[in-house]
Design an enzyme around this catalytic site. Structure first.
Site, PDB file in Angstrom:
ATOM      1  N   MET A  81      31.496  47.608  43.364  1.00 35.91           N
ATOM      2  CA  MET A  81      32.652  47.800  42.486  1.00 35.91           C
ATOM      3  C   MET A  81      32.794  46.634  41.487  1.00 35.91           C
ATOM      4  O   MET A  81      32.134  45.617  41.617  1.00 35.91           O
ATOM      5  CB  MET A  81      33.920  47.897  43.335  1.00 35.91           C
ATOM      6  CG  MET A  81      33.850  49.048  44.327  1.00 35.91           C
ATOM      7  SD  MET A  81      35.294  49.133  45.393  1.00 35.91           S
ATOM      8  CE  MET A  81      36.525  49.659  44.225  1.00 35.91           C
ATOM      9  N   HIS A  82      33.669  46.835  40.525  1.00 36.13           N
ATOM     10  CA  HIS A  82      34.182  45.784  39.610  1.00 36.13           C
ATOM     11  C   HIS A  82      33.206  45.247  38.565  1.00 36.13           C
ATOM     12  O   HIS A  82      33.621  44.581  37.626  1.00 36.13           O
ATOM     13  CB  HIS A  82      34.721  44.563  40.382  1.00 36.13           C
ATOM     14  CG  HIS A  82      35.568  44.870  41.575  1.00 36.13           C
ATOM     15  ND1 HIS A  82      36.821  45.416  41.474  1.00 36.13           N
ATOM     16  CD2 HIS A  82      35.336  44.704  42.912  1.00 36.13           C
ATOM     17  CE1 HIS A  82      37.335  45.560  42.690  1.00 36.13           C
ATOM     18  NE2 HIS A  82      36.450  45.148  43.578  1.00 36.13           N
ATOM     19  N   ASP A 240      31.935  51.715  46.214  1.00 39.57           N
ATOM     20  CA  ASP A 240      31.289  51.790  47.536  1.00 39.57           C
ATOM     21  C   ASP A 240      32.283  51.758  48.691  1.00 39.57           C
ATOM     22  O   ASP A 240      31.997  52.307  49.759  1.00 39.57           O
ATOM     23  CB  ASP A 240      30.202  50.725  47.695  1.00 39.57           C
ATOM     24  CG  ASP A 240      30.702  49.301  47.528  1.00 39.57           C
ATOM     25  OD1 ASP A 240      31.910  49.098  47.279  1.00 39.57           O
ATOM     26  OD2 ASP A 240      29.869  48.386  47.637  1.00 39.57           O
TER      27      ASP A 240
HETATM   28  O1  LIG Z   1      34.232  43.852  45.705  1.00 37.02           O
HETATM   29  C1  LIG Z   1      34.123  44.690  46.572  1.00 37.02           C
HETATM   30  C2  LIG Z   1      35.254  45.594  46.905  1.00 37.02           C
HETATM   31  O2  LIG Z   1      36.443  45.280  46.235  1.00 37.02           O
HETATM   32  C3  LIG Z   1      32.831  44.823  47.318  1.00 37.02           C
HETATM   33  O3  LIG Z   1      32.949  45.732  48.348  1.00 37.02           O
HETATM   34  C4  LIG Z   1      31.742  45.293  46.413  1.00 37.02           C
HETATM   35  O4  LIG Z   1      32.096  46.616  46.014  1.00 37.02           O
HETATM   36  C5  LIG Z   1      30.329  45.306  47.012  1.00 37.02           C
HETATM   37  O5  LIG Z   1      30.233  44.965  48.340  1.00 37.02           O
HETATM   38  P1  LIG Z   1      28.979  45.173  49.324  1.00 37.02           P
HETATM   39  O6  LIG Z   1      28.910  46.653  49.645  1.00 37.02           O
HETATM   40  O7  LIG Z   1      27.741  44.700  48.618  1.00 37.02           O
HETATM   41  O8  LIG Z   1      29.352  44.384  50.535  1.00 37.02           O
END
Ligand SMILES: O=C(CO)[C@@H](O)[C@H](O)COP(=O)(O)O
Ligand SMILES: Nc1ncnc2c1ncn2[C@@H]1O[C@H](COP(=O)(O)OP(=O)(O)O)[C@@H](O)[C@H]1O
Length: 509
Positions: A81-82, A240
């Site tokens: 994300m983000h 995700d």
């Molecule tokens: O920043 C966030 C949710 O806000 C993370 O969940 C990222 O979306 C990616 O995380 P991984 O799946 O690589 O741990």
């Protein structure tokens, strides 16, 4: 047979899975790409690498499984994300994307909260300005790379770039868009008020979708490259965390999930929109249409265990190679030989700063309580306990919000370990459940694809496809042993906060 393809664009690799119409997984394939860290605290990736890796993984998955392109009836995407993908008017990438774990935007977050007002920002978006979020990255671009900013015409999130390459369409789902800080999360629509207050052009923001909406169809050139059939429907998908929650069936009140990926997340479903009044938890749209969720996010959960393995797990690496075992299994076996509480040793897992409950890019890690009796087994156990105490902090915020939890479902790489699952059950005090779908976000993306193509609800597909396979009950003796350690753990960050700042300054970070 009909299949649904789930693509999860992770931080280290893309994972693609094929799910049959009965919910069974036919096969999966991953392809990696590099993470760039041009300065301490920065994290970037090339969007083109995501696309090339996705093409490779899909081609190999079809070849491995013998599934023909025409048998794949729908595609869904999940993604880290983000991250900010900046495109010019011709849809060329302007610069590498800044990722969720990039910490360069502390000054921009402060500016956004001062300009809009923290309380007003919370009212409009349900969230605080945090360094990982997307809007501060746009402000950073304007402040620090004005030429790139001037060339930008479109903003996408990581998986939306892959969807654009598949379909030619620009778009974003409301679950992932929640992490931009530009969405009115309650209304599931862009917040013109926020965008205008911080000077972000509305024309950059793509059309919004629900996760199971069909957001485009496969282009002939993408079909040729991947081996899939032209015009296959592609649903919008989700971030995700929303996809991972769908992938383990967290689609109704009462069930929470714990994701042990690089980050660590405690996630609860909300039937209606409820922002955290103190904005300590993230309040986002769920990947289920018309539903929301709240979550606490640790930046280094599995990431801290990976750091420990990479820097200090050389003996276990050798043993794992000699015995044909997983190195993480060798490390958790070692940890299990020390007692709960690691004989007075605590580990702080804030290796890349922290988000929940300490939104602080300068937070740092540490071992506290070391004595001469401690050996590698104690330190390894302390690392896992410290990560799990950090996750418990998010659980406590969720409980304080009055959310009733009956069951925790785990996903992500760390969920493979029975030892870690038991530790979560003991430290959280809830039964920990694993389900038949172990592919988390990629599986959730495939559920979204099937939902969009078949016109069935995500809840009904989850009910039919996802089953409990294992349940770990808390061990009462361990639970009692951990409780006083958690009380000490909670005092450590406030006591060390200023020292972390001074140490970061000394290290020039
Ligand atoms: O920043 C966030 C949710 O806000 C993370 O969940 C990222 O979306 C990616 O995380 P991984 O799946 O690589 O741990
Ligand atoms: N067998 C295992 N036992 C304990 N932890 C594990 C095991 N396998 C993987 N992990 C943890 O899971 C993390 C990777 O999880 P994953 O969900 O693949 O992450 P991401 O999607 O962020 O790349 C590793 O960094 C490690 O901490």
């Amino acid at each position: 047979m009909a299949f649904y393809l789930g693509i999860d664009l992770g931080t280290s690799a893309v994972k693609c899975i094929l799910v049959g119409e009965d919910g069974s997984v036919r096969g999966s394939r991953s392809a990696e790409y590099p993470l760039l860290t041009p300065h301490p605290g920065w994290a970037e990736q090339h969007p083109q690498d995501w696309w090339e890796a996705s093409v490779r993984a899909i081609r190999e998955l079809l070849a491995d499984t013998g599934v023909r392109g025409e048998e794949v009836r729908g595609i869904g995407l999940s993604g880290q994300m983000h991250g900010s993908v900046f495109l010019d008017a011709d849809r060329n990438v302007v610069r590498p994307a800044l990722l969720w774990c990039d910490q360069r935007t502390a000054a921009q977050c402060e500016w956004i909260e001062e300009t809009i007002g923290r309380e007003r920002l919370g009212r409009l978006t349900g969230n605080r300005a945090l360094t990982g979020f997307t809007a501060p990255k746009i402000v950073w671009l304007r402040d620090k790379e004005p030429e790139c900013y001037a060339r930008t015409a479109h903003l996408l999130l990581p998986k939306d770039y892959v969807r654009m390459k598949l379909t030619g369409e620009l778009g974003m789902d409301v679950a992932d868009a929640s992490g931009t800080l530009l969405l009115d999360v309650g209304k599931r629509a862009w917040s013109r008020e926020v965008a205008e207050a911080i000077g972000i052009p509305m024309s950059w923001l793509p059309p919004l979708f629900e996760s199971n909406d069909i957001a485009g169809r496969l282009l002939p050139e993408a079909a040729e490259r991947t081996g899939l059939a032209a015009r296959t429907p592609v649903v919008a998908g989700g971030g995700d965390q929303a996809c991972g929650a769908v992938g383990v069936g967290v689609v109704r009140n009462g069930i929470a999930s714990v994701a042990l990926g690089t980050s660590g997340v405690v996630f609860v479903h909300d039937d209606s929109y409820q922002a955290d009044p103190l904005l300590r938890l993230h309040s986002f749209c769920h990947g289920v249409p018309g539903r929301w969720h709240r979550m606490g996010v640790m930046l280094s959960a599995g990431g801290a265990f990976q750091w420990w393995k990479n820097r200090f797990g050389y003996e276990e690496l050798e043993r794992a190679a000699a015995e044909g075992r997983d190195v993480y299994d060798c490390l958790t076996e070692l940890a299990a030989s020390a007692p709960p509480g690691s004989e007075g040793l605590l580990f702080l897992p804030y290796l890349t700063g922290e988000r929940t409950p300490h939104p602080d890019p300068l937070a740092r890690g540490g071992f506290v309580g070391l004595n001469v009796r401690h050996d590698k087994a104690h330190l390894t156990r302390a690392v896992l306990e410290g990560i799990t105490f950090g996750l418990r902090d998010s659980l406590e915020l969720i409980k304080e919000s009055g959310i009733a939890i009956t069951e925790l479902r785990v996903n992500g790489g760390g969920a493979r370990s029975p030892f870690w699952r038991q530790m979560i059950a003991d430290i959280f005090g809830y039964p920990v459940v694993t389900v038949n779908s172990t592919d988390g976000p990629a599986y959730g993306a495939a559920v979204m694809a099937a939902s969009g193509v078949l016109g069935r609800s995500i809840e009904s597909l989850c009910g039919e496809w996802i089953k409990t396979v294992d349940r770990t009950e808390p061990n009462e003796a361990n639970r009692a042993a951990y409780e006083p350690y958690y009380e000490v753990y909670r005092c450590l960050y406030p006591a060390l906060r200023d020292s972390f700042r001074r140490l970061s300054a000394l290290a020039g970070q």
